[in-house]
Design an enzyme around this catalytic site. Structure first.
Site, short mmCIF file in Angstrom:
data_model
loop_
_atom_site.label_atom_id
_atom_site.label_comp_id
_atom_site.label_asym_id
_atom_site.label_seq_id
_atom_site.Cartn_x
_atom_site.Cartn_y
_atom_site.Cartn_z
N LYS A 1 0.81 -1.22 0.00
CA LYS A 1 0.00 0.00 0.00
C LYS A 1 0.85 1.28 0.00
CE LYS A 1 -4.02 -2.22 1.96
NZ LYS A 1 -4.99 -2.34 3.03
N ASP B 1 -9.87 2.05 2.87
CA ASP B 1 -9.91 1.24 4.11
C ASP B 1 -10.63 1.98 5.24
OD1 ASP B 1 -8.66 -1.00 3.14
OD2 ASP B 1 -6.67 -0.45 3.85
P1 NAP Z 1 1.63 -3.94 7.81
O1 NAP Z 1 1.80 -2.58 7.21
O2 NAP Z 1 2.56 -5.04 7.44
O3 NAP Z 1 1.66 -3.71 9.42
C1 NAP Z 1 1.62 -4.81 10.28
C2 NAP Z 1 1.40 -4.33 11.71
O4 NAP Z 1 1.19 -5.49 12.53
C3 NAP Z 1 2.57 -3.58 12.33
O5 NAP Z 1 2.07 -2.57 13.17
C4 NAP Z 1 3.28 -4.68 13.15
O6 NAP Z 1 4.01 -4.19 14.26
C5 NAP Z 1 2.10 -5.47 13.64
N1 NAP Z 1 2.41 -6.85 14.00
C6 NAP Z 1 2.74 -7.87 13.16
N2 NAP Z 1 2.92 -9.00 13.85
C7 NAP Z 1 2.70 -8.71 15.15
C8 NAP Z 1 2.73 -9.48 16.36
N3 NAP Z 1 3.03 -10.77 16.37
N4 NAP Z 1 2.44 -8.84 17.52
C9 NAP Z 1 2.12 -7.53 17.53
N5 NAP Z 1 2.09 -6.75 16.43
C10 NAP Z 1 2.38 -7.34 15.25
O7 NAP Z 1 0.18 -4.52 7.50
P2 NAP Z 1 -1.17 -3.68 7.23
O8 NAP Z 1 -1.29 -3.34 5.79
O9 NAP Z 1 -1.20 -2.57 8.21
O10 NAP Z 1 -2.30 -4.76 7.53
C11 NAP Z 1 -2.53 -5.24 8.85
C12 NAP Z 1 -3.59 -6.32 8.82
O11 NAP Z 1 -4.87 -5.78 8.51
C13 NAP Z 1 -3.32 -7.40 7.78
O12 NAP Z 1 -3.50 -8.67 8.38
C14 NAP Z 1 -4.38 -7.17 6.71
O13 NAP Z 1 -4.77 -8.38 6.11
C15 NAP Z 1 -5.51 -6.57 7.53
N6 NAP Z 1 -6.37 -5.68 6.70
C16 NAP Z 1 -7.68 -6.02 6.55
C17 NAP Z 1 -8.51 -5.20 5.81
C18 NAP Z 1 -9.97 -5.56 5.64
O14 NAP Z 1 -10.62 -5.01 4.73
N7 NAP Z 1 -10.52 -6.43 6.46
C19 NAP Z 1 -8.02 -4.04 5.21
C20 NAP Z 1 -6.68 -3.70 5.42
C21 NAP Z 1 -5.86 -4.54 6.16
P3 NAP Z 1 5.54 -3.66 14.11
O15 NAP Z 1 5.44 -2.27 13.57
O16 NAP Z 1 6.07 -3.72 15.48
O17 NAP Z 1 6.23 -4.61 13.14
#
Ligand code: NAP
Length: 269
Positions: free
Chosen positions: A66, A102
């Protein structure tokens, strides 16, 4: 020839966007095709170039591209510039436009489908990645009285909090805090993990919102055990898709029936 759209990500095999857009297209009488495109982690731009070269009209962008999609665009919406993420690309000859749906998708799911009034609510958002950045401005706009961002890497929460004038926190410091709504915008659930959230963060009748969909994550299990009402992110997925569909086609599809059908399919299979 039908206009071609798609979703690009890595991984992308699990994405339900193709079935959602197929249902929107059928319901609104729009002739289009929607593909799933897995780009190599270092190959986002090449995948998008190839899609455009084949005449593709637009793409949804999912994890982890993104931010890269934001950088790829010549022109972006105000809400994309605010969050510096793009999940919807629109291609026209010589131009690439980007938007992010989103935030509106989450707010639509919370307020319309789950009937949660956000005005005056105390909200915790866990995570500081692209998803958290995309939804924080929309939650504020919807009237949150207090918004705290907690993240494993606290500096990222602090950077996000400074950008949007909200509070930042680590997880341990949340002990003693209480929220009406707790949004898990981390990807921890995909790895069968959960942020180390104190049990006490849920007010009575709080809603725990897991952005990951289609699986019983540890956050959902723990929130339910703590007495919270819980939901996964399928409704957000459908609502953000509807917003993308509107940007591409100028037609706003009904979402309720699509969401109900997806939930029924999941329960059946
Ligand atoms: P991203 O940019 O990769 O960010 C991941 C986040 O998760 C970071 O803040 C990371 O923390 C944290 N994290 C990962 N593993 C962790 C753990 N074991 N314990 C605590 N924190 C952890 O991903 P994103 O784009 O923000 O997406 C996040 C999630 O939302 C994804 O699973 C995605 O599928 C979901 N999502 C769903 C929708 C929907 O329409 N339902 C839309 C958008 C996203 P650090 O900064 O410390 O690494």
């Amino acid at each position: 020839m039908r206009d071609v759209y798609g979703v690009v990500g890595n991984p992308v095999a699990h994405s339900r966007s193709p079935e959602i857009h197929a249902q929107f297209a059928q319901a609104t009488g729009q002739a289009l095709e929607y593909r799933r495109i897995e780009a190599p982690l270092d190959g986002f731009e090449a995948a998008v170039h190839a899609f455009r070269a084949q005449g593709g009209k637009g793409l949804n962008v999912t994890v982890p591209f993104k931010e890269a999609a934001f950088r790829y665009c010549a022109r972006t919406s105000a809400r994309s510039r605010e969050a510096e993420v793009v999940n919807t690309l629109v291609f026209s000859p010589g131009e690439v436009y980007g938007d992010t749906t989103d935030g509106p998708g989450l707010v639509a799911d919370l307020t319309r489908n789950l009937r949660l009034a956000l005005k005056g609510k105390e909200i915790l958002v866990m995570g500081a990645g692209g998803a958290a950045r995309g939804v924080v401005p929309s939650l504020l706009e919807a009237g949150a009285a207090r918004l705290v961002v907690a993240n494993r890497t606290v500096q990222r929460a602090q950077a996000l909090a400074a950008r949007f004038a909200v509070e930042a926190s680590g997880y341990a410091e949340l002990d003693g805090e209480r929220f009406d709504l707790v949004v898990n915008a981390t990807s921890a659930g995909l790895a069968d993990a959960a942020p180390p959230l104190p049990r006490s963060v849920f007010k009575p009748a709080a809603l725990a919102y897991e952005m990951v969909y289609g699986r019983e994550t540890r956050f959902l299990l723990e929130a339910r055990a703590a007495g919270a009402r819980v939901t996964d992110g399928l409704g957000m997925l459908v609502e953000q898709a509807a917003e993308s569909f509107f940007i591409w086609r100028g037609v706003r599809p009904e979402t309720r029936a699509v969401l109900e059908r997806l939930r029924a399919m999941k329960n059946a299979g």
